[in-house]
Design a protein around this motif. Structure first.
Motif, PDB file in Angstrom:
ATOM      1  N   ARG A  48     122.561   9.014-143.793  1.00 48.70           N
ATOM      2  CA  ARG A  48     121.140   9.338-144.020  1.00 48.70           C
ATOM      3  C   ARG A  48     120.820  10.770-143.600  1.00 48.70           C
ATOM      4  N   LEU A  49     119.813  11.290-144.271  1.00 44.43           N
ATOM      5  CA  LEU A  49     119.393  12.673-144.015  1.00 44.43           C
ATOM      6  C   LEU A  49     117.891  12.751-143.754  1.00 44.43           C
ATOM      7  N   ALA A  50     117.511  13.570-142.796  1.00 45.21           N
ATOM      8  CA  ALA A  50     116.123  14.035-142.689  1.00 45.21           C
ATOM      9  C   ALA A  50     116.221  15.547-142.531  1.00 45.21           C
ATOM     10  N   PHE A  51     115.632  16.262-143.461  1.00 47.00           N
ATOM     11  CA  PHE A  51     115.720  17.718-143.454  1.00 47.00           C
ATOM     12  C   PHE A  51     114.304  18.274-143.370  1.00 47.00           C
ATOM     13  N   ALA A  52     114.137  19.371-142.647  1.00 46.70           N
ATOM     14  CA  ALA A  52     112.824  20.013-142.608  1.00 46.70           C
ATOM     15  C   ALA A  52     112.983  21.519-142.531  1.00 46.70           C
ATOM     16  N   ALA A  53     112.084  22.205-143.216  1.00 48.60           N
ATOM     17  CA  ALA A  53     112.019  23.664-143.096  1.00 48.60           C
ATOM     18  C   ALA A  53     110.720  23.994-142.371  1.00 48.60           C
ATOM     19  N   PHE A  54     110.809  24.943-141.456  1.00 45.78           N
ATOM     20  CA  PHE A  54     109.654  25.336-140.651  1.00 45.78           C
ATOM     21  C   PHE A  54     109.293  26.789-140.916  1.00 45.78           C
ATOM     22  N   ASP A  55     107.998  27.073-140.827  1.00 45.48           N
ATOM     23  CA  ASP A  55     107.532  28.457-140.812  1.00 45.48           C
ATOM     24  C   ASP A  55     106.975  28.741-139.424  1.00 45.48           C
ATOM     25  N   VAL A  56     107.354  29.854-138.851  1.00 46.73           N
ATOM     26  CA  VAL A  56     106.865  30.201-137.516  1.00 46.73           C
ATOM     27  C   VAL A  56     105.458  30.767-137.656  1.00 46.73           C
ATOM     28  N   THR A  57     104.515  30.207-136.902  1.00 45.82           N
ATOM     29  CA  THR A  57     103.126  30.665-136.956  1.00 45.82           C
ATOM     30  C   THR A  57     102.805  31.565-135.772  1.00 45.82           C
ATOM     31  N   ALA A  58     103.557  31.404-134.683  1.00 46.59           N
ATOM     32  CA  ALA A  58     103.327  32.250-133.507  1.00 46.59           C
ATOM     33  C   ALA A  58     103.783  33.669-133.820  1.00 46.59           C
ATOM     34  N   THR A  59     103.167  34.638-133.159  1.00 45.89           N
ATOM     35  CA  THR A  59     103.625  36.010-133.338  1.00 45.89           C
ATOM     36  C   THR A  59     104.362  36.466-132.085  1.00 45.89           C
ATOM     37  N   ASP A  60     104.443  35.565-131.120  1.00 41.29           N
ATOM     38  CA  ASP A  60     105.034  35.869-129.822  1.00 41.29           C
ATOM     39  C   ASP A  60     106.525  35.518-129.846  1.00 41.29           C
ATOM     40  N   ARG A  61     107.340  36.529-129.652  1.00 40.81           N
ATOM     41  CA  ARG A  61     108.789  36.353-129.676  1.00 40.81           C
ATOM     42  C   ARG A  61     109.257  35.349-128.605  1.00 40.81           C
ATOM     43  N   VAL A  62     108.638  35.430-127.438  1.00 41.26           N
ATOM     44  CA  VAL A  62     109.055  34.542-126.344  1.00 41.26           C
ATOM     45  C   VAL A  62     108.720  33.078-126.662  1.00 41.26           C
ATOM     46  N   ALA A  63     107.581  32.863-127.310  1.00 40.44           N
ATOM     47  CA  ALA A  63     107.217  31.495-127.678  1.00 40.44           C
ATOM     48  C   ALA A  63     108.267  30.907-128.625  1.00 40.44           C
ATOM     49  N   LEU A  64     108.739  31.737-129.546  1.00 44.96           N
ATOM     50  CA  LEU A  64     109.766  31.276-130.488  1.00 44.96           C
ATOM     51  C   LEU A  64     111.076  30.985-129.751  1.00 44.96           C
ATOM     52  N   MET A  65     111.437  31.843-128.807  1.00 46.50           N
ATOM     53  CA  MET A  65     112.660  31.612-128.027  1.00 46.50           C
ATOM     54  C   MET A  65     112.549  30.311-127.232  1.00 46.50           C
ATOM     55  N   HIS A  66     111.391  30.099-126.614  1.00 42.07           N
ATOM     56  CA  HIS A  66     111.173  28.855-125.872  1.00 42.07           C
ATOM     57  C   HIS A  66     111.331  27.644-126.769  1.00 42.07           C
ATOM     58  N   MET A  67     110.752  27.728-127.963  1.00 36.97           N
ATOM     59  CA  MET A  67     110.837  26.592-128.875  1.00 36.97           C
ATOM     60  C   MET A  67     112.300  26.287-129.211  1.00 36.97           C
ATOM     61  N   LEU A  68     113.063  27.331-129.483  1.00 39.48           N
ATOM     62  CA  LEU A  68     114.474  27.115-129.818  1.00 39.48           C
ATOM     63  C   LEU A  68     115.233  26.546-128.615  1.00 39.48           C
ATOM     64  N   GLY A  69     114.833  26.965-127.419  1.00 40.85           N
ATOM     65  CA  GLY A  69     115.439  26.417-126.201  1.00 40.85           C
ATOM     66  C   GLY A  69     115.086  24.948-126.012  1.00 40.85           C
ATOM     67  N   MET A  70     113.833  24.609-126.271  1.00 39.83           N
ATOM     68  CA  MET A  70     113.401  23.214-126.156  1.00 39.83           C
ATOM     69  C   MET A  70     114.117  22.368-127.209  1.00 39.83           C
ATOM     70  N   THR A  75     103.722  26.772-132.373  1.00 41.06           N
ATOM     71  CA  THR A  75     104.693  27.850-132.570  1.00 41.06           C
ATOM     72  C   THR A  75     105.169  27.908-134.013  1.00 41.06           C
ATOM     73  N   ALA A  76     105.428  26.730-134.592  1.00 39.76           N
ATOM     74  CA  ALA A  76     105.893  26.676-135.979  1.00 39.76           C
ATOM     75  C   ALA A  76     105.355  25.413-136.636  1.00 39.76           C
ATOM     76  N   VAL A  77     105.193  25.475-137.945  1.00 35.54           N
ATOM     77  CA  VAL A  77     104.736  24.293-138.687  1.00 35.54           C
ATOM     78  C   VAL A  77     105.768  23.936-139.747  1.00 35.54           C
ATOM     79  N   MET A  78     105.806  22.668-140.084  1.00 37.77           N
ATOM     80  CA  MET A  78     106.727  22.240-141.122  1.00 37.77           C
ATOM     81  C   MET A  78     106.236  22.771-142.461  1.00 37.77           C
ATOM     82  N   ARG A  79     107.138  23.364-143.201  1.00 33.21           N
ATOM     83  CA  ARG A  79     106.782  23.897-144.508  1.00 33.21           C
ATOM     84  C   ARG A  79     107.037  22.842-145.586  1.00 33.21           C
TER      85      ARG A  79
END
Lengths: 421, 389
Positions: free
Chosen positions: A69-91, A201-205
């Motif tokens: 089975r597959l669940a696939f998602a593409a996200f668009d980053v809505t935050a403009t803060d680089r650190v917020a994006l890094m945190h999200m990837l870390g989480m 930080t990001a929304v599902m596209r």
């Protein structure tokens, strides 16, 4: 395994498949519940055997055995803060390391007045071979996060290719996440919790569920059938072809961006099948379209599925046995300067077309490769122009993602090297 | 650190605290010299998969205390809290493995707990000794202030609601349809700002604001019955009685909220937090979908006022939340700002409601608005637990 639990029953085809995997259970793939699908995935079994290691040189979910089975998602980053994006990837990395062990992403019973860290729908289910694979889309490398100079040349957006009527809202994205599991709820849980961790930080596209694998990536797996009823992918790259993986799938020293070394480029195409038309096509023509026998999966020049197609063979009238526009001829590496890709697609259905009432179903095509411009795009240019299959399919979405190498250990996260952290 | 640990070892680690598979050097330099002298005003917290949450100094000096936190490899842990009893006095969130951060508290002498939800050792004791120079504002006083502040806001809105309901009623007794439609749009905001409070009185919310979900519009009594007449039937015929009924029900609401405001703690702090969340749930479930104002299509007006009501309830909590979690406070404020900026774009002076009609919104508009609401809601969902107790 499954047969032992239920000795009185005649093994079905699905169960035999499970047995074959059981014999191969010593592989990293693990065997319990695999390919027997939902029926065994939620039964108590060996929780360790149904895990695919999350940490490693390459990301899991590429050359590891294809799950059901597959669940696939593409996200668009809505935050403009680089650190917020890094945190999200870390989480995400921490959560993925837990979920791929069948664990909740965090404690559930903490504060009565706070929502639990994990949404909970996978509690009591094993990992069911869950893999989570993350890739970065070309659009992430604009000016927002200071990554403009880090975009590999191979991550140039794919050009327009023949055979596509692409819907923008179902295409592309800043980040792609592929979750595969033998249990659909486990795969969905992964995507849902990623979306939750992304909020703000990001929304599902866009997102896509796949209900059945259409490719095997392991010698231990039988070739599954697509919704046209054909085995397509018999000659796929398998996970024990180390040389092939190095040559066609893993990014090596040739890359202009060191952060992509040992990674791979992911192409997704939502390929809608015009199923109602296909269902009225006569057998000989269906087989002519693919170049294979429908039942056995053997090439029209052979007897068994894995017989090598003889593209030179002529019938008594001097016509090629495998049509000049047959799918296997046009897709074969022999006829494409040796180009190969690793396919990992899933059958999908999204209900019915609201206008016609026809089934909206087909193949969610997934391919991994060293360079999509030199591999997938070259093949699709040819297939999109000449393939007999084009009469029955339509590409409705497209996306390209650069999947970095695997994570080394807890504390590592997707893009750590890319962000220079 | 081994690059690829077997899944079995990781699983065991999660289950058996203290069983070490890999060592961690931690970050010891922050305050080793201070701790040698006993009470210090700083401490370093290191989170690892095998040892859980460890602190280099568990006896601290009263007053301002600074913590540095480093998550080495604990995948189940993403936050650290300092608790006094069950109350959170300070914390750092959003701290996955591979990241570090800082937070500060102001603490009086006493026993505290270092709490790392999900760690192999979740709780460990902290001692604060000596006397703090700065007197800490009592949490009970802050709570009362927040609760009364919100009660004051509610009562002001209910007062406006009553005045505007009366004006609507007057218009419904007359013959000018356009004037009555405008009066409807004027009255709506004040109810939408304080809806969760009205909902806490059984029956009143239904009488005032029930929608025709599964029941015919003609069986309703409140705002949406009037909306149906004014915007769907486009006639004042028969609406006079509903206008009078609306005024009567709003008067009942005012009696209740006035009585509440006289109490020392009119609303629990968790009610403020959950009420704010409830208002945004309303936005997500019925405004973005255009269900609330299905005849007049002035949903964006309701949207803006739900948003304002939520922000006002949250604003009352910020003096409390800021003490324990300034980062979260700022995150929520920033997300509210982003949402407000987005909503402002839909103002339209030419419309009686002041906002573009729902029917003019594109799919992309709705999706953007929906995402902005969720971006507030996710951090906001953490607030109730932090102001409770």
């Amino acid at each position: 395994m499954t047969q032992q639990k239920d000795p009185g029953q005649q093994p079905s085809r699905r169960l035999l498949l499970g047995g074959a995997l059981g014999a191969a259970g010593a592989l990293a793939v693990g065997g319990a519940g695999f390919a027997t699908g939902r029926a065994t995935a939620s039964e108590p079994g060996d929780p360790i055997a149904s895990q695919v290691p999350f940490y490693g040189k390459h990301q899991a979910g590429i050359s590891t055995a294809a799950q059901d089975r597959l669940a696939f998602a593409a996200f668009d980053v809505t935050a403009t803060d680089r650190v917020a994006l890094m945190h999200m990837l870390g989480m995400w990395a921490a959560a993925a390391s837990r979920m791929t062990q069948g664990l909740e992403i965090g404690p559930v019973e903490t504060h009565p007045q706070a929502p639990p860290a994990d949404t909970g729908e996978a509690m009591g289910l094993h990992a069911a071979n869950l893999t989570i694979t993350v890739g970065f889309g070309p659009s992430l490398f604009d000016n927002r996060f200071g990554l403009a100079g880090k975009r590999p040349a191979a991550l140039e957006p794919l050009p327009a290719l023949p055979g596509g009527v692409l819907r923008r809202e179902l295409s592309n994205g800043d980040i792609g996440v592929q979750a595969c599991s033998d249990d659909p709820q486990v795969a969905f849980h992964a995507i849902r919790n990623f979306a939750r961790l992304a909020r703000g930080t990001a929304v599902m596209r866009w997102s896509q569920l796949g209900f059945g694998k259409t490719a095997s990536t392991s010698q231990a797996q039988a070739t599954p059938r697509n919704l046209m009823g054909f085995k397509d992918g018999t000659r796929n790259i398998k996970n024990d072809d180390t040389a092939d993986l190095d040559e066609y799938v893993w990014v090596g020293n040739e890359t202009d961006q060191p952060w992509m070394r040992d990674g791979s480029y992911l192409v997704t195409r939502r390929i809608r099948m015009l199923i109602e038309n296909w269902d009225t096509d006569y057998l000989a023509d269906q087989e002519n379209v693919f170049g294979r026998f429908k039942d056995s999966g053997a090439p029209l020049t052979g007897k068994h599925e894995f017989d090598t197609p003889d593209f030179a063979a002529k019938d008594k009238d001097g016509k090629p046995v495998i049509d000049t526009r047959a799918h296997i001829r046009l897709a074969a590496h022999e006829n494409n300067n040796g180009i190969r890709i690793l396919r990992r697609g899933y059958s999908y259905t999204d209900g019915i077309d609201p206008v016609t009432g026809y089934l909206d179903a087909g193949l969610f095509f997934i391919a991994f490769q060293k360079n999509a411009h030199e591999q997938f795009a070259v093949l699709q240019r040819r297939l999109g122009k000449h393939d007999n299959l084009n009469e029955y399919i339509q590409h409705t979405s497209s996306a390209l993602f650069a999947c970095p190498p695997g994570l080394s250990a807890p504390g590592d996260w997707w893009g750590k090297e890319l962000f220079g952290a | 650190m081994t690059s690829r640990r077997p899944a079995l070892a990781l699983l065991t680690l999660a289950l058996i605290p203290g069983l070490a598979a890999c060592g961690s050097s931690g970050d010891k330099k922050a305050s080793s010299s201070d701790s040698a002298h006993g009470a210090s005003n700083r401490a370093a917290i290191t989170i690892t998969a095998d040892k859980g949450c460890s602190i280099d100094n568990s006896t601290l000096a009263a007053g301002g205390i600074d913590f540095t936190v480093k998550n080495v490899d604990a995948t189940a842990v993403s936050e650290v809290e300092v608790l006094s009893g069950d109350r959170i006095v300070g914390e750092k969130e959003n701290l996955p493995p591979g990241f570090n951060g800082t937070f500060s508290i102001t603490a009086n002498a006493g026993d505290y707990t270092l709490y790392c939800p999900g760690a192999s050792t979740e709780k460990s004791p902290l001692k604060v000794t000596g006397k703090s120079a700065a007197a800490d504002g009592s949490s009970a006083a802050l709570a009362s202030q927040a609760s009364k502040g919100y009660a004051n806001y509610v009562n002001t809105q209910v007062g406006y609601l009553l005045a505007n309901a009366k004006a609507l009623n007057t218009a419904l007794q007359g013959t000018d349809l356009t004037a009555a439609q405008a009066a409807y749009a004027k009255a709506r905001p004040f109810y939408e700002k304080i809806e969760p409070v009205a909902e806490s009185f059984p029956g009143l919310d239904g009488a005032i604001d029930a929608r025709a979900d599964g029941v015919p519009a003609t069986s309703l009594t409140g705002f949406h019955r009037i909306e149906y007449g004014l915007f769907k039937v486009k006639s004042l015929k028969g609406l006079a009685a509903y206008g009078a009924g609306l005024v009567k029900n709003v008067q009942k609401l005012q009696t209740r909220t006035d009585a509440l405001a006289k109490q020392d703690l009119p609303y629990q702090l968790t009610e403020l937090a959950n009420g704010a969340q409830g208002l945004l749930d309303e936005v997500a479930s019925s405004k973005i979908t255009g269900e609330e104002e299905r005849y007049s299509h002035i949903d964006m007006l309701d949207f803006a006022n739900n948003d304002e009501g939520a922000e006002q309830a949250f604003a009352q909590l910020t003096p409390i939340l800021e003490k324990s979690d300034p980062a979260l406070t700022k995150q929520i404020q920033d997300q509210f700002d982003a949402l407000n900026t987005l909503v402002e774009k839909y103002r339209d002076a030419a419309e009686p409601s002041g906002y573009v009609l729902y029917t003019k919104l594109t799919k992309a508009d709705k999706r953007k608005l929906a995402a902005a609401v969720k971006a507030v809601q996710e951090p906001l969902s953490k607030v109730a637990s932090k102001v409770a107790g």
